[in-house]
Design an enzyme around this catalytic site. Structure first.
Site, PDB file in Angstrom:
ATOM      1  N   GLU A  32       0.833  -1.210   0.000  1.00 55.31           N
ATOM      2  CA  GLU A  32       0.000   0.000   0.000  1.00 55.31           C
ATOM      3  C   GLU A  32       0.864   1.255   0.000  1.00 55.31           C
ATOM      4  OE1 GLU A  32      -3.370   0.439  -0.213  1.00 55.31           O
ATOM      5  OE2 GLU A  32      -3.508  -1.720  -0.564  1.00 55.31           O
ATOM      6  N   GLN A  37       3.344   6.376   2.376  1.00 58.48           N
ATOM      7  CA  GLN A  37       3.392   7.836   2.371  1.00 58.48           C
ATOM      8  C   GLN A  37       2.981   8.403   3.733  1.00 58.48           C
ATOM      9  OE1 GLN A  37       0.735   8.566  -0.876  1.00 58.48           O
ATOM     10  NE2 GLN A  37       2.312   8.281  -2.435  1.00 58.48           N
ATOM     11  N   GLU A  73      -6.344   4.751   7.335  1.00 62.07           N
ATOM     12  CA  GLU A  73      -5.854   4.061   6.139  1.00 62.07           C
ATOM     13  C   GLU A  73      -5.889   2.549   6.344  1.00 62.07           C
ATOM     14  OE1 GLU A  73      -5.011   3.506   2.477  1.00 62.07           O
ATOM     15  OE2 GLU A  73      -4.854   5.594   3.152  1.00 62.07           O
TER      16      GLU A  73
END
Length: 121
Positions: A32, A37, A73
């Site tokens: 992912e 990030q 996330e």
């Protein structure tokens, strides 16, 4: 079949949960890019909070804001995995579930930015 009545307890449960979490972290990091990030954002944000002239409470709030983005996330990725497990065919409810997870991540990012602005102004 999983035996609900014979689940691990105590330290065995904690040990197995830790192994499962580590496996999930490794999978997320490998698969992912958004997770990578956001993890980079956390790695950059933590030292910045030490450099800023703020209280420890404010520092914790800033770090938690970024951690919340990462948490969201992870939940979004879990939703996507379950939807894909159920079926890969195009279905409006599958798309909606994925879109809602994406919206949750977007809102968590907005919240994090607003928290950082509020603390730094």
């Amino acid at each position: 079949m999983f035996d609900v009545n014979n689940k691990p307890k105590g330290l065995v449960r904690i040990y197995r949960a830790t192994l499962n979490s580590a496996r999930a972290f490794k999978w997320l990091f490998s698969n992912e890019s958004a997770f990578r990030q956001e993890l980079l954002l956390l790695v950059l944000a933590v030292p910045v909070t030490f450099w800023l002239n703020i209280t420890i409470t404010q520092q914790i709030i800033l770090i938690l804001a970024v951690l919340f983005v990462i948490f969201t996330e992870i939940v979004n990725t879990a939703i996507e995995a379950v939807v894909d497990r159920v079926g890969l065919e195009i279905h409006p409810l599958s798309g909606l579930a994925k879109d809602l997870g994406s919206l949750a991540v977007g809102l968590s990012l907005i919240m994090a930015v607003l928290v950082w602005i509020a603390v730094l102004i």
